[in-house]
Design a protein around this motif. Structure first.
Motif, PDB file in Angstrom:
ATOM      1  N   PRO A  66      -2.071   1.645  21.251  1.00  0.00           N
ATOM      2  CA  PRO A  66      -1.393   2.278  20.695  1.00  0.00           C
ATOM      3  C   PRO A  66      -0.225   2.595  21.780  1.00  0.00           C
ATOM      4  O   PRO A  66       1.369   1.859  21.556  1.00  0.00           O
ATOM      5  N   ASP A  67       0.027   2.718  22.965  1.00  0.00           N
ATOM      6  CA  ASP A  67       1.140   2.944  23.902  1.00  0.00           C
ATOM      7  C   ASP A  67       1.698   2.186  24.576  1.00  0.00           C
ATOM      8  O   ASP A  67       2.855   1.350  24.622  1.00  0.00           O
ATOM      9  N   VAL A  68       0.515   0.715  24.603  1.00  0.00           N
ATOM     10  CA  VAL A  68       0.605  -0.270  25.309  1.00  0.00           C
ATOM     11  C   VAL A  68       1.820  -1.433  23.751  1.00  0.00           C
ATOM     12  O   VAL A  68       2.536  -1.677  24.048  1.00  0.00           O
ATOM     13  N   SER A  69       1.271  -0.786  22.600  1.00  0.00           N
ATOM     14  CA  SER A  69       1.956  -1.404  21.578  1.00  0.00           C
ATOM     15  C   SER A  69       3.102  -1.743  21.584  1.00  0.00           C
ATOM     16  O   SER A  69       4.446  -2.009  21.058  1.00  0.00           O
ATOM     17  N   ARG A  70       3.837   0.300  21.070  1.00  0.00           N
ATOM     18  CA  ARG A  70       4.534   0.291  21.541  1.00  0.00           C
ATOM     19  C   ARG A  70       6.072   0.078  22.556  1.00  0.00           C
ATOM     20  O   ARG A  70       7.022  -0.006  22.386  1.00  0.00           O
ATOM     21  N   LEU A  71       5.307   0.123  24.288  1.00  0.00           N
ATOM     22  CA  LEU A  71       6.181  -0.419  25.029  1.00  0.00           C
ATOM     23  C   LEU A  71       6.768  -2.067  24.756  1.00  0.00           C
ATOM     24  O   LEU A  71       7.938  -2.126  25.378  1.00  0.00           O
ATOM     25  N   LEU A  72       5.581  -2.487  24.792  1.00  0.00           N
ATOM     26  CA  LEU A  72       6.195  -3.958  24.716  1.00  0.00           C
ATOM     27  C   LEU A  72       6.734  -3.728  23.143  1.00  0.00           C
ATOM     28  O   LEU A  72       7.188  -5.043  23.367  1.00  0.00           O
ATOM     29  N   ARG A  73       6.908  -3.284  22.099  1.00  0.00           N
ATOM     30  CA  ARG A  73       7.743  -3.582  21.555  1.00  0.00           C
ATOM     31  C   ARG A  73       9.134  -2.829  21.676  1.00  0.00           C
ATOM     32  O   ARG A  73      10.268  -3.412  20.416  1.00  0.00           O
ATOM     33  N   GLY A  74       9.535  -2.190  22.577  1.00  0.00           N
ATOM     34  CA  GLY A  74      10.870  -1.698  23.382  1.00  0.00           C
ATOM     35  C   GLY A  74      10.775  -0.116  23.192  1.00  0.00           C
ATOM     36  O   GLY A  74      11.788   0.601  22.900  1.00  0.00           O
ATOM     37  N   ASN A  75       9.450   0.713  22.847  1.00  0.00           N
ATOM     38  CA  ASN A  75       9.357   2.218  22.665  1.00  0.00           C
ATOM     39  C   ASN A  75       9.299   2.540  23.547  1.00  0.00           C
ATOM     40  O   ASN A  75       8.361   2.886  25.036  1.00  0.00           O
ATOM     41  N   PHE A  76      10.589   2.576  25.296  1.00  0.00           N
ATOM     42  CA  PHE A  76      10.132   2.641  26.414  1.00  0.00           C
ATOM     43  C   PHE A  76      10.908   4.229  26.848  1.00  0.00           C
ATOM     44  O   PHE A  76      10.767   3.708  27.980  1.00  0.00           O
ATOM     45  N   ARG A  77      11.682   4.289  25.923  1.00  0.00           N
ATOM     46  CA  ARG A  77      12.505   5.544  26.416  1.00  0.00           C
ATOM     47  C   ARG A  77      12.490   6.495  27.134  1.00  0.00           C
ATOM     48  O   ARG A  77      12.778   7.181  28.145  1.00  0.00           O
ATOM     49  N   GLU A  78      10.913   7.048  26.589  1.00  0.00           N
ATOM     50  CA  GLU A  78       9.896   8.319  27.115  1.00  0.00           C
ATOM     51  C   GLU A  78       9.645   7.337  28.684  1.00  0.00           C
ATOM     52  O   GLU A  78       9.169   8.605  29.512  1.00  0.00           O
ATOM     53  N   TYR A  79       9.431   6.815  29.181  1.00  0.00           N
ATOM     54  CA  TYR A  79       8.891   5.981  30.382  1.00  0.00           C
ATOM     55  C   TYR A  79      10.391   5.723  31.388  1.00  0.00           C
ATOM     56  O   TYR A  79      11.672   5.392  31.673  1.00  0.00           O
ATOM     57  N   SER A  80       9.935   6.914  32.491  1.00  0.00           N
ATOM     58  CA  SER A  80      10.442   6.778  33.993  1.00  0.00           C
ATOM     59  C   SER A  80      11.008   5.244  34.072  1.00  0.00           C
ATOM     60  O   SER A  80       9.680   4.498  34.063  1.00  0.00           O
ATOM     61  N   MET A  81      11.953   4.951  35.262  1.00  0.00           N
ATOM     62  CA  MET A  81      11.531   3.736  35.564  1.00  0.00           C
ATOM     63  C   MET A  81      10.138   3.669  36.616  1.00  0.00           C
ATOM     64  O   MET A  81       9.723   3.207  36.927  1.00  0.00           O
ATOM     65  N   GLU A  82      10.701   5.111  37.486  1.00  0.00           N
ATOM     66  CA  GLU A  82       9.011   5.551  38.475  1.00  0.00           C
ATOM     67  C   GLU A  82       7.653   4.407  37.803  1.00  0.00           C
ATOM     68  O   GLU A  82       6.967   4.384  38.493  1.00  0.00           O
ATOM     69  N   ARG A  83       7.726   4.778  36.840  1.00  0.00           N
ATOM     70  CA  ARG A  83       5.895   5.302  35.956  1.00  0.00           C
ATOM     71  C   ARG A  83       6.296   3.269  35.798  1.00  0.00           C
ATOM     72  O   ARG A  83       4.946   2.596  35.912  1.00  0.00           O
ATOM     73  N   LEU A  84       7.174   2.405  35.626  1.00  0.00           N
ATOM     74  CA  LEU A  84       7.101   1.420  34.972  1.00  0.00           C
ATOM     75  C   LEU A  84       6.907   0.219  36.353  1.00  0.00           C
ATOM     76  O   LEU A  84       6.196   0.138  35.875  1.00  0.00           O
ATOM     77  N   LEU A  85       8.066   1.144  37.320  1.00  0.00           N
ATOM     78  CA  LEU A  85       7.358   0.373  38.493  1.00  0.00           C
ATOM     79  C   LEU A  85       5.959   0.225  38.974  1.00  0.00           C
ATOM     80  O   LEU A  85       5.045  -0.244  39.110  1.00  0.00           O
ATOM     81  N   ARG A  86       4.942   2.242  38.596  1.00  0.00           N
ATOM     82  CA  ARG A  86       3.587   1.777  38.778  1.00  0.00           C
ATOM     83  C   ARG A  86       2.759   0.990  37.625  1.00  0.00           C
ATOM     84  O   ARG A  86       2.322   0.090  38.921  1.00  0.00           O
ATOM     85  N   LEU A  87       3.218   0.656  36.619  1.00  0.00           N
ATOM     86  CA  LEU A  87       2.721  -0.242  35.584  1.00  0.00           C
ATOM     87  C   LEU A  87       2.344  -1.642  36.831  1.00  0.00           C
ATOM     88  O   LEU A  87       1.539  -1.770  36.452  1.00  0.00           O
ATOM     89  N   LEU A  88       4.051  -2.383  37.266  1.00  0.00           N
ATOM     90  CA  LEU A  88       3.316  -3.153  37.869  1.00  0.00           C
ATOM     91  C   LEU A  88       2.899  -3.030  38.045  1.00  0.00           C
ATOM     92  O   LEU A  88       2.024  -4.783  38.807  1.00  0.00           O
ATOM     93  N   THR A  89       3.394  -2.594  39.630  1.00  0.00           N
ATOM     94  CA  THR A  89       1.589  -2.399  40.784  1.00  0.00           C
ATOM     95  C   THR A  89       0.129  -3.066  40.157  1.00  0.00           C
ATOM     96  O   THR A  89      -0.989  -3.133  40.943  1.00  0.00           O
ATOM     97  N   LYS A  90      -0.604  -1.594  39.089  1.00  0.00           N
ATOM     98  CA  LYS A  90      -1.391  -1.942  38.385  1.00  0.00           C
ATOM     99  C   LYS A  90      -1.503  -3.166  38.187  1.00  0.00           C
ATOM    100  O   LYS A  90      -2.600  -3.517  37.773  1.00  0.00           O
ATOM    101  N   LEU A  91      -0.636  -4.437  37.961  1.00  0.00           N
ATOM    102  CA  LEU A  91      -0.580  -5.263  37.821  1.00  0.00           C
ATOM    103  C   LEU A  91      -1.136  -6.519  37.817  1.00  0.00           C
ATOM    104  O   LEU A  91      -0.782  -6.969  38.477  1.00  0.00           O
ATOM    105  N   GLY A  92      -0.653  -6.058  39.812  1.00  0.00           N
ATOM    106  CA  GLY A  92      -0.985  -6.795  40.986  1.00  0.00           C
ATOM    107  C   GLY A  92       0.436  -6.923  41.474  1.00  0.00           C
ATOM    108  O   GLY A  92      -0.192  -7.846  41.865  1.00  0.00           O
ATOM    109  N   ARG A  93       1.763  -6.705  40.884  1.00  0.00           N
ATOM    110  CA  ARG A  93       2.285  -6.700  41.620  1.00  0.00           C
ATOM    111  C   ARG A  93       3.382  -6.116  42.408  1.00  0.00           C
ATOM    112  O   ARG A  93       2.896  -4.859  42.810  1.00  0.00           O
TER     113      ARG A  93
END
Length: 114
Positions: A66-93
Motif C-alpha cells: 500500500p505504501d508503494v501504491s500511495r507513493l506511485l500515485r503521488g502521495n509522497f509528502r511524508e517522504y523526505s528527499m533523503e528517503r526517496l534517494l535511498r529508494l533509488l539506491t535500493k533500485l540499483g541507481r
C-alpha cells in the motif's frame, strides 16, 4: 445541439503555467515538491522498466505494497528527499549530488539529471 458539434456556454480562462505545478497551486516550498515529484517519477519508471509488480517493488524497497501504491500515485509528502534517494539506491541507481555555481542574478535551482 447540432450533431458532431459541442456547444459551450461557459467561458473558460486558460492561463499559462509557470512550469512548476506546485508553484501554480501555491504550495509552500515549491522547489522541494517538484524535486520530490521528479524523484518519484524516476522510481516509477525503474519499477515499470523492470516489470515489477507493486508487491515485488515493496519487498525490494522495504515498504508495504500500500505504501508503494500511495507513493506511485503521488502521495509522497511524508517522504523526505533523503528517503526517496535511498529508494533509488535500493533500485540499483547511483545517486550523485552536484553543487555548482549558478550564473544569474536569481537564486539557484534544484533539479534531477539523468
Amino acid at each position: 445541439m447540432v450533431k458532431g458539434r459541442a456547444m459551450k456556454t461557459d467561458k473558460v480562462t486558460i492561463e499559462r503555467g509557470s512550469g512548476n505545478v506546485f508553484d501554480d497551486l501555491e504550495f509552500p516550498d515549491v522547489d522541494t515538491h517538484l524535486l520530490k515529484a521528479e524523484l518519484v517519477t524516476r522510481i516509477d519508471k525503474i519499477i515499470r522498466e523492470r516489470g515489477l509488480k507493486q508487491v515485488e517493488a515493496a519487498q525490494l524497497l522495504g515498504l508495504s505494497q500500500p505504501d508503494v501504491s500511495r507513493l506511485l500515485r503521488g502521495n509522497f509528502r511524508e517522504y523526505s528527499m533523503e528517503r526517496l534517494l535511498r529508494l533509488l539506491t535500493k533500485l540499483g541507481r547511483d545517486v550523485k549530488i552536484v553543487i555548482r555555481e549558478h550564473h544569474s542574478e536569481r537564486s539557484g535551482r534544484l533539479g534531477v539529471e539523468v
